[in-house]
Design a protein around this motif. Structure first.
Motif, PDB file in Angstrom:
ATOM      1  N   THR A   1       0.839  -1.204   0.000  1.00 46.85           N
ATOM      2  CA  THR A   1       0.000   0.000   0.000  1.00 46.85           C
ATOM      3  C   THR A   1       0.870   1.248   0.000  1.00 46.85           C
ATOM      4  OG1 THR A   1      -1.757  -1.192   1.164  1.00 46.85           O
ATOM      5  CG2 THR A   1      -1.844   1.222   1.218  1.00 46.85           C
ATOM      6  N   LEU A   2       1.920   1.255   0.806  1.00 46.78           N
ATOM      7  CA  LEU A   2       2.818   2.411   0.825  1.00 46.78           C
ATOM      8  C   LEU A   2       3.494   2.583  -0.525  1.00 46.78           C
ATOM      9  CD1 LEU A   2       3.986   4.786   2.341  1.00 46.78           C
ATOM     10  CD2 LEU A   2       5.765   3.258   3.226  1.00 46.78           C
ATOM     11  N   ASP A   3       3.895   1.486  -1.149  1.00 43.76           N
ATOM     12  CA  ASP A   3       4.503   1.586  -2.483  1.00 43.76           C
ATOM     13  C   ASP A   3       3.520   2.196  -3.479  1.00 43.76           C
ATOM     14  OD1 ASP A   3       6.886   0.540  -1.565  1.00 43.76           O
ATOM     15  OD2 ASP A   3       6.596  -1.445  -2.473  1.00 43.76           O
ATOM     16  N   ALA A   4       2.244   1.808  -3.399  1.00 45.49           N
ATOM     17  CA  ALA A   4       1.231   2.377  -4.291  1.00 45.49           C
ATOM     18  C   ALA A   4       1.060   3.867  -4.027  1.00 45.49           C
ATOM     19  CB  ALA A   4      -0.101   1.639  -4.110  1.00 45.49           C
ATOM     20  N   ILE A   5       1.048   4.261  -2.761  1.00 50.81           N
ATOM     21  CA  ILE A   5       0.931   5.678  -2.389  1.00 50.81           C
ATOM     22  C   ILE A   5       2.135   6.462  -2.917  1.00 50.81           C
ATOM     23  CG2 ILE A   5       1.007   7.250  -0.409  1.00 50.81           C
ATOM     24  CD1 ILE A   5      -0.715   5.109   1.103  1.00 50.81           C
ATOM     25  N   LEU A   6       3.337   5.922  -2.743  1.00 47.67           N
ATOM     26  CA  LEU A   6       4.548   6.606  -3.209  1.00 47.67           C
ATOM     27  C   LEU A   6       4.605   6.688  -4.735  1.00 47.67           C
ATOM     28  CD1 LEU A   6       7.118   5.171  -0.651  1.00 47.67           C
ATOM     29  CD2 LEU A   6       6.179   7.501  -0.720  1.00 47.67           C
ATOM     30  N   THR A   7       4.069   5.671  -5.404  1.00 49.65           N
ATOM     31  CA  THR A   7       4.006   5.702  -6.867  1.00 49.65           C
ATOM     32  C   THR A   7       3.133   6.860  -7.331  1.00 49.65           C
ATOM     33  OG1 THR A   7       4.384   3.319  -7.034  1.00 49.65           O
ATOM     34  CG2 THR A   7       3.327   4.383  -8.923  1.00 49.65           C
ATOM     35  N   VAL A   8       1.996   7.053  -6.664  1.00 51.38           N
ATOM     36  CA  VAL A   8       1.121   8.184  -6.993  1.00 51.38           C
ATOM     37  C   VAL A   8       1.816   9.499  -6.631  1.00 51.38           C
ATOM     38  CG1 VAL A   8      -1.058   9.321  -6.396  1.00 51.38           C
ATOM     39  CG2 VAL A   8      -1.004   6.853  -6.810  1.00 51.38           C
ATOM     40  N   ALA A   9       2.508   9.529  -5.511  1.00 46.65           N
ATOM     41  CA  ALA A   9       3.206  10.748  -5.084  1.00 46.65           C
ATOM     42  C   ALA A   9       4.220  11.194  -6.134  1.00 46.65           C
ATOM     43  CB  ALA A   9       3.898  10.522  -3.736  1.00 46.65           C
TER      44      ALA A   9
ATOM     45  N   GLN B   1      11.729  23.088  -9.986  1.00 46.83           N
ATOM     46  CA  GLN B   1      12.092  21.850  -9.307  1.00 46.83           C
ATOM     47  C   GLN B   1      11.568  21.838  -7.871  1.00 46.83           C
ATOM     48  OE1 GLN B   1      16.308  20.777  -9.923  1.00 46.83           O
ATOM     49  NE2 GLN B   1      16.342  22.460 -11.400  1.00 46.83           N
ATOM     50  N   VAL B   2      11.658  22.986  -7.196  1.00 46.94           N
ATOM     51  CA  VAL B   2      11.139  23.094  -5.827  1.00 46.94           C
ATOM     52  C   VAL B   2       9.627  22.879  -5.829  1.00 46.94           C
ATOM     53  CG1 VAL B   2      10.797  24.689  -3.886  1.00 46.94           C
ATOM     54  CG2 VAL B   2      13.017  24.573  -5.031  1.00 46.94           C
ATOM     55  N   LEU B   3       8.949  23.499  -6.798  1.00 47.08           N
ATOM     56  CA  LEU B   3       7.502  23.319  -6.886  1.00 47.08           C
ATOM     57  C   LEU B   3       7.145  21.859  -7.139  1.00 47.08           C
ATOM     58  CD1 LEU B   3       6.585  26.488  -8.969  1.00 47.08           C
ATOM     59  CD2 LEU B   3       6.144  26.089  -6.532  1.00 47.08           C
ATOM     60  N   SER B   4       7.943  21.169  -7.909  1.00 50.61           N
ATOM     61  CA  SER B   4       7.694  19.753  -8.173  1.00 50.61           C
ATOM     62  C   SER B   4       7.797  18.933  -6.889  1.00 50.61           C
ATOM     63  CB  SER B   4       8.679  19.232  -9.226  1.00 50.61           C
ATOM     64  OG  SER B   4       8.383  17.900  -9.578  1.00 50.61           O
ATOM     65  N   ALA B   5       8.757  19.263  -6.022  1.00 48.91           N
ATOM     66  CA  ALA B   5       8.875  18.569  -4.732  1.00 48.91           C
ATOM     67  C   ALA B   5       7.646  18.834  -3.867  1.00 48.91           C
ATOM     68  CB  ALA B   5      10.145  19.002  -3.999  1.00 48.91           C
ATOM     69  N   GLY B   6       7.155  20.075  -3.877  1.00 40.49           N
ATOM     70  CA  GLY B   6       5.934  20.391  -3.141  1.00 40.49           C
ATOM     71  C   GLY B   6       4.740  19.621  -3.689  1.00 40.49           C
ATOM     72  N   ALA B   7       4.685  19.500  -5.001  1.00 40.37           N
ATOM     73  CA  ALA B   7       3.598  18.734  -5.617  1.00 40.37           C
ATOM     74  C   ALA B   7       3.689  17.256  -5.229  1.00 40.37           C
ATOM     75  CB  ALA B   7       3.640  18.896  -7.140  1.00 40.37           C
ATOM     76  N   ALA B   8       4.910  16.723  -5.140  1.00 41.95           N
ATOM     77  CA  ALA B   8       5.081  15.328  -4.723  1.00 41.95           C
ATOM     78  C   ALA B   8       4.584  15.137  -3.290  1.00 41.95           C
ATOM     79  CB  ALA B   8       6.547  14.912  -4.850  1.00 41.95           C
ATOM     80  N   ALA B   9       4.878  16.103  -2.420  1.00 42.43           N
ATOM     81  CA  ALA B   9       4.405  16.011  -1.039  1.00 42.43           C
ATOM     82  C   ALA B   9       2.879  16.060  -0.991  1.00 42.43           C
ATOM     83  CB  ALA B   9       5.014  17.128  -0.193  1.00 42.43           C
ATOM     84  N   MET B  10       2.282  16.941  -1.771  1.00 39.17           N
ATOM     85  CA  MET B  10       0.820  17.040  -1.760  1.00 39.17           C
ATOM     86  C   MET B  10       0.181  15.792  -2.366  1.00 39.17           C
ATOM     87  SD  MET B  10      -1.426  18.987  -0.539  1.00 39.17           S
ATOM     88  CE  MET B  10      -3.106  18.409  -0.391  1.00 39.17           C
ATOM     89  N   ASN B  11       0.766  15.267  -3.439  1.00 36.73           N
ATOM     90  CA  ASN B  11       0.243  14.012  -3.998  1.00 36.73           C
ATOM     91  C   ASN B  11       0.335  12.888  -2.973  1.00 36.73           C
ATOM     92  OD1 ASN B  11      -0.573  14.882  -6.529  1.00 36.73           O
ATOM     93  ND2 ASN B  11       0.686  13.407  -7.634  1.00 36.73           N
ATOM     94  N   LEU B  12       1.405  12.883  -2.188  1.00 43.11           N
ATOM     95  CA  LEU B  12       1.567  11.885  -1.134  1.00 43.11           C
ATOM     96  C   LEU B  12       0.429  11.995  -0.125  1.00 43.11           C
ATOM     97  CD1 LEU B  12       3.192   9.726   0.418  1.00 43.11           C
ATOM     98  CD2 LEU B  12       4.628  11.568   1.281  1.00 43.11           C
ATOM     99  N   VAL B  13       0.131  13.210   0.303  1.00 42.91           N
ATOM    100  CA  VAL B  13      -0.966  13.437   1.248  1.00 42.91           C
ATOM    101  C   VAL B  13      -2.296  12.958   0.659  1.00 42.91           C
ATOM    102  CG1 VAL B  13      -2.360  15.278   2.319  1.00 42.91           C
ATOM    103  CG2 VAL B  13       0.147  15.327   2.494  1.00 42.91           C
ATOM    104  N   VAL B  14      -2.588  13.376  -0.568  1.00 39.98           N
ATOM    105  CA  VAL B  14      -3.864  13.028  -1.192  1.00 39.98           C
ATOM    106  C   VAL B  14      -3.959  11.518  -1.425  1.00 39.98           C
ATOM    107  CG1 VAL B  14      -5.293  13.327  -3.264  1.00 39.98           C
ATOM    108  CG2 VAL B  14      -4.202  15.311  -2.197  1.00 39.98           C
TER     109      VAL B  14
END
Length: 187
Positions: free
Chosen positions: A28-36, A112-125
């Motif tokens: 499940t975590l791998d699936a979440i990280l894949t989406v992130a 690139q910084v914005l992309s990291a923020g987007a990855a964090a938000m995708n992780l949350v969602v």
């Protein structure tokens, strides 16, 4: 509305101290990280990475946090040092989102910084969509070089934040959100 919009409209952070077991299992975590990782990434640089902090790693990093706090605050009592030690130990799973943004011939560092923020938000969602509650936090130690070293960050890397993941018995009430009239300009 559809399920995705409903999730985004009702998503709410839950304080880590209110997050309990179970956290996501490995698949499940791998699936979440894949989406992130499915975020805008101009140049396909993957200017971010994830560090999963669970179990004994939470205690080990907690000791580094407490040691850094104690070094800077020699008057700190045992209760305060224990609080610092447990910063990453409330939720069963914590994911550090690391920004690897840096100079590039074509891709501005800001993108690139914005992309990291987007990855964090995708992780949350993604974690919320999988049925977990989350909190995305930084705290003082996200900027402390001693703690970043304990996490294995390179000198050029920065922490976008820690995403705490677990189960919550209750979700806190929503906070006031800005009125669209205050934040939207139409040209």
């Amino acid at each position: 509305m559809n399920a995705t919009l409903d999730l985004l409209r009702t998503r709410r952070s839950v304080p880590p101290i209110q997050l309990a077991e179970p956290g996501p299992d490995g698949p499940t975590l791998d699936a979440i990280l894949t989406v992130a990782a499915r975020v805008p990434d101009h140049g396909k640089l993957a200017p971010w990475r994830f560090i999963v902090i669970e179990g004994a790693a939470q205690a080990r990093i907690g000791e580094a946090i407490a040691a850094a706090y104690a070094a800077d605050n020699p008057e700190a009592d045992a209760a305060r040092l224990d609080l610092e030690r447990r910063r990453l130990g409330h939720a069963p799973t914590v994911v550090a989102v690391v920004s690897r943004a840096g100079p590039h011939v074509k891709i501005p560092e800001w993108e690139q910084v914005l992309s990291a923020g987007a990855a964090a938000m995708n992780l949350v969602v993604a974690a919320n969509a999988a049925g977990f509650a989350t909190a995305w936090l930084t705290e003082w130690f996200a900027y402390d070089r001693r703690v970043l070293d304990a996490l294995g960050l390179a000198p050029t890397e920065r922490l976008a934040g820690f995403v705490h993941i677990g189960r919550a018995d209750a979700v806190p009430s929503d906070r006031p959100r800005p009125a669209l009239a205050d934040i939207v300009t139409r040209l």
